[in-house]
Design a protein around this motif. Structure first.
Motif, PDB file in Angstrom:
ATOM      1  N   LYS A  35       0.872  -1.158   0.022  1.00 31.01           N
ATOM      2  CA  LYS A  35       0.077   0.071  -0.012  1.00 31.01           C
ATOM      3  C   LYS A  35       0.919   1.452  -0.106  1.00 31.01           C
ATOM      4  O   LYS A  35       1.690   1.311   0.697  1.00 31.01           O
ATOM      5  CB  LYS A  35      -0.917  -0.037   1.089  1.00 31.01           C
ATOM      6  CG  LYS A  35      -1.969   1.187   1.287  1.00 31.01           C
ATOM      7  CD  LYS A  35      -2.843   0.977   2.289  1.00 31.01           C
ATOM      8  CE  LYS A  35      -4.091   1.751   2.092  1.00 31.01           C
ATOM      9  NZ  LYS A  35      -5.024   1.689   2.940  1.00 31.01           N
ATOM     10  N   LEU A  36       0.693   2.151  -0.869  1.00 30.72           N
ATOM     11  CA  LEU A  36       1.396   3.195  -0.995  1.00 30.72           C
ATOM     12  C   LEU A  36       0.877   4.656  -0.166  1.00 30.72           C
ATOM     13  O   LEU A  36      -0.494   4.476   0.066  1.00 30.72           O
ATOM     14  CB  LEU A  36       1.409   3.745  -2.451  1.00 30.72           C
ATOM     15  CG  LEU A  36       1.976   2.857  -3.434  1.00 30.72           C
ATOM     16  CD1 LEU A  36       1.893   3.325  -4.869  1.00 30.72           C
ATOM     17  CD2 LEU A  36       3.516   2.846  -3.240  1.00 30.72           C
ATOM     18  N   LYS A  89       2.031  12.056  -5.964  1.00 34.43           N
ATOM     19  CA  LYS A  89       3.179  12.239  -6.609  1.00 34.43           C
ATOM     20  C   LYS A  89       3.043  11.656  -8.011  1.00 34.43           C
ATOM     21  O   LYS A  89       3.362  12.158  -9.054  1.00 34.43           O
ATOM     22  CB  LYS A  89       4.525  11.958  -6.087  1.00 34.43           C
ATOM     23  CG  LYS A  89       5.643  12.369  -6.555  1.00 34.43           C
ATOM     24  CD  LYS A  89       6.961  12.150  -5.917  1.00 34.43           C
ATOM     25  CE  LYS A  89       6.952  12.310  -4.568  1.00 34.43           C
ATOM     26  NZ  LYS A  89       8.088  11.953  -3.711  1.00 34.43           N
ATOM     27  N   PHE A  90       2.655  10.370  -8.094  1.00 30.37           N
ATOM     28  CA  PHE A  90       2.729   9.745  -9.276  1.00 30.37           C
ATOM     29  C   PHE A  90       1.386  10.024 -10.208  1.00 30.37           C
ATOM     30  O   PHE A  90       1.509  10.065 -11.356  1.00 30.37           O
ATOM     31  CB  PHE A  90       2.251   8.232  -8.941  1.00 30.37           C
ATOM     32  CG  PHE A  90       3.624   7.244  -8.569  1.00 30.37           C
ATOM     33  CD1 PHE A  90       4.836   7.419  -9.256  1.00 30.37           C
ATOM     34  CD2 PHE A  90       3.767   6.514  -7.367  1.00 30.37           C
ATOM     35  CE1 PHE A  90       5.892   6.605  -8.784  1.00 30.37           C
ATOM     36  CE2 PHE A  90       4.832   5.778  -7.092  1.00 30.37           C
ATOM     37  CZ  PHE A  90       5.811   6.013  -7.857  1.00 30.37           C
TER      38      PHE A  90
END
Length: 118
Positions: free
Chosen positions: A2-3, A10-11
């Motif tokens: 999980k980010l 940001k991505f």
């Protein structure tokens, strides 16, 4: 895996820029901390940094400015001057995870005043 929220943001912003990016423009990436600000112009096709400017550099650090918004103006002017020497005028503004507000907005407006297009 999980980010975190900031990593996902940001991505998301970077991928939107990549979709509309053209080879004649470079990406201007900004990093802002609680005391300093830094920016770099990046060529994504070759994955190299062309120019950079930061408030940590010796000549800017020695100046008498204590205000953080004044620091961002000085760094933007220095980066625009370096870019004009290398004949870079068109860029994409990658604000990263930061809102277009405050020091980031001052930075962008100062770049526009000094001849950068984005």
């Amino acid at each position: 895996m999980k980010l975190s929220t900031t990593t996902r943001k940001k991505f998301r912003i970077k991928n939107k820029l990549k979709k509309v990016s053209k080879p004649d423009r470079f990406r201007l990436s900004i990093f802002r901390s609680s005391k300093n600000i830094s920016a770099q112009i990046i060529d994504d096709s070759k994955n190299i940094t062309l120019l950079s400017a930061s408030s940590v550099e010796k000549d800017i650090k020695e100046s008498e400015t204590k205000n953080k918004s004044e620091l961002s103006k000085i760094v933007a002017e220095k980066l625009a001057k370096k870019a004009q020497e290398k004949k870079i005028t068109k860029i994409y503004f990658d604000r990263g995870i930061y809102k277009y507000h405050g020091r980031i907005k001052i930075f962008a407006e100062t770049l526009r005043k000094n001849g950068m297009e984005f």
